[in-house]
Write a protein that holds these residues in place. Structure first.
Motif, PDB file in Angstrom:
ATOM      1  N   GLY A 193       4.568  -2.996  24.657  1.00  0.00           N
ATOM      2  CA  GLY A 193       3.838  -1.548  24.215  1.00  0.00           C
ATOM      3  C   GLY A 193       4.008  -1.118  23.035  1.00  0.00           C
ATOM      4  O   GLY A 193       4.691  -1.837  22.097  1.00  0.00           O
ATOM      5  N   ALA A 194       3.376  -0.089  22.689  1.00  0.00           N
ATOM      6  CA  ALA A 194       3.500   0.736  21.385  1.00  0.00           C
ATOM      7  C   ALA A 194       4.740   1.149  21.253  1.00  0.00           C
ATOM      8  O   ALA A 194       5.095   1.419  20.014  1.00  0.00           O
ATOM      9  N   VAL A 195       5.807   1.363  22.235  1.00  0.00           N
ATOM     10  CA  VAL A 195       7.063   1.770  21.981  1.00  0.00           C
ATOM     11  C   VAL A 195       7.890   0.695  22.205  1.00  0.00           C
ATOM     12  O   VAL A 195       8.953   0.784  23.228  1.00  0.00           O
ATOM     13  N   ALA A 196       7.928  -0.308  21.454  1.00  0.00           N
ATOM     14  CA  ALA A 196       8.770  -1.375  21.562  1.00  0.00           C
ATOM     15  C   ALA A 196      10.417  -1.330  21.794  1.00  0.00           C
ATOM     16  O   ALA A 196      10.977  -0.314  21.125  1.00  0.00           O
ATOM     17  N   CYS A 197      10.900  -1.707  22.732  1.00  0.00           N
ATOM     18  CA  CYS A 197      12.351  -1.607  23.076  1.00  0.00           C
ATOM     19  C   CYS A 197      12.877  -2.808  23.839  1.00  0.00           C
ATOM     20  O   CYS A 197      12.452  -3.146  24.934  1.00  0.00           O
ATOM     21  N   ALA A 198      14.008  -3.159  23.073  1.00  0.00           N
ATOM     22  CA  ALA A 198      14.589  -4.417  23.650  1.00  0.00           C
ATOM     23  C   ALA A 198      15.378  -3.950  25.019  1.00  0.00           C
ATOM     24  O   ALA A 198      15.354  -2.973  25.207  1.00  0.00           O
ATOM     25  N   GLY A 199      15.512  -5.124  25.899  1.00  0.00           N
ATOM     26  CA  GLY A 199      15.840  -4.840  26.985  1.00  0.00           C
ATOM     27  C   GLY A 199      17.468  -4.479  26.913  1.00  0.00           C
ATOM     28  O   GLY A 199      18.143  -4.627  25.997  1.00  0.00           O
ATOM     29  N   SER A 200      18.146  -3.954  28.134  1.00  0.00           N
ATOM     30  CA  SER A 200      19.462  -3.317  28.222  1.00  0.00           C
ATOM     31  C   SER A 200      20.069  -4.190  29.280  1.00  0.00           C
ATOM     32  O   SER A 200      19.589  -4.792  30.065  1.00  0.00           O
ATOM     33  N   SER A 201      21.442  -4.024  28.943  1.00  0.00           N
ATOM     34  CA  SER A 201      22.320  -4.717  30.061  1.00  0.00           C
ATOM     35  C   SER A 201      22.895  -3.866  30.747  1.00  0.00           C
ATOM     36  O   SER A 201      23.724  -2.692  30.095  1.00  0.00           O
ATOM     37  N   ILE A 202      22.780  -3.571  32.147  1.00  0.00           N
ATOM     38  CA  ILE A 202      23.318  -2.340  33.026  1.00  0.00           C
ATOM     39  C   ILE A 202      24.272  -3.106  33.805  1.00  0.00           C
ATOM     40  O   ILE A 202      24.013  -3.701  34.873  1.00  0.00           O
ATOM     41  N   SER A 203      25.536  -2.283  33.798  1.00  0.00           N
ATOM     42  CA  SER A 203      26.823  -2.954  34.530  1.00  0.00           C
ATOM     43  C   SER A 203      26.460  -1.728  35.818  1.00  0.00           C
ATOM     44  O   SER A 203      27.445  -0.937  35.756  1.00  0.00           O
ATOM     45  N   PHE A 220      10.051  -0.704  32.728  1.00  0.00           N
ATOM     46  CA  PHE A 220      11.313  -1.670  32.906  1.00  0.00           C
ATOM     47  C   PHE A 220      11.460  -3.074  32.730  1.00  0.00           C
ATOM     48  O   PHE A 220      11.085  -3.707  33.644  1.00  0.00           O
ATOM     49  N   ASP A 221      11.461  -3.517  31.664  1.00  0.00           N
ATOM     50  CA  ASP A 221      11.004  -4.768  31.330  1.00  0.00           C
ATOM     51  C   ASP A 221      12.236  -5.465  30.296  1.00  0.00           C
ATOM     52  O   ASP A 221      12.887  -4.806  29.434  1.00  0.00           O
ATOM     53  N   GLY A 222      12.810  -6.534  30.850  1.00  0.00           N
ATOM     54  CA  GLY A 222      13.528  -7.471  30.216  1.00  0.00           C
ATOM     55  C   GLY A 222      14.981  -7.166  30.409  1.00  0.00           C
ATOM     56  O   GLY A 222      15.785  -7.453  29.160  1.00  0.00           O
ATOM     57  N   ASN A 223      15.381  -6.469  31.171  1.00  0.00           N
ATOM     58  CA  ASN A 223      16.675  -5.736  31.367  1.00  0.00           C
ATOM     59  C   ASN A 223      17.691  -6.713  32.409  1.00  0.00           C
ATOM     60  O   ASN A 223      16.907  -7.478  33.110  1.00  0.00           O
ATOM     61  N   THR A 224      19.054  -6.600  32.105  1.00  0.00           N
ATOM     62  CA  THR A 224      19.966  -7.287  33.141  1.00  0.00           C
ATOM     63  C   THR A 224      20.566  -6.350  33.884  1.00  0.00           C
ATOM     64  O   THR A 224      21.273  -5.337  33.195  1.00  0.00           O
TER      65      THR A 224
END
Length: 88
Positions: free
Chosen positions: A23-33, A47-51
């Motif tokens: 998207g236009a608001v590019a944001c790297a995925g996050s790691s959520i414990s 909600f893309d590319g997250n762990t």
């Protein structure tokens, strides 16, 4: 981002972005414990590319995403170790 513990994002009035690969608001995925819950948000959810170490619940969201996405929820490329419930 590295997030230690659960996240809950509910009832927001704007676009919710947690990782976005196209998207236009590019944001790297996050790691959520911990578990992640996104519910009742009014302007679409990315909600893309997250762990997620725990469960993932995305439900009851409204609104429409901007192109190149469509619909209310874009959730792809995630790694989830627990149960996953995604309502598009």
């Amino acid at each position: 981002a590295q997030i230690s513990g659960p996240i809950t994002i509910t009832n927001s009035s704007g676009l919710v972005v947690v990782g976005d690969d196209d998207g236009a608001v590019a944001c790297a995925g996050s790691s959520i414990s911990g578990p992640a819950k996104l519910a009742g948000n009014a302007d679409g959810v990315e909600f893309d590319g997250n762990t997620v170490t725990g469960s993932l619940t995305i439900t009851g969201n409204t609104g429409t995403l901007s192109p190149p996405d469509s619909g209310t929820v874009d959730a792809k490329g995630n790694s989830v170790s627990g149960s996953s419930s995604i309502q598009h």
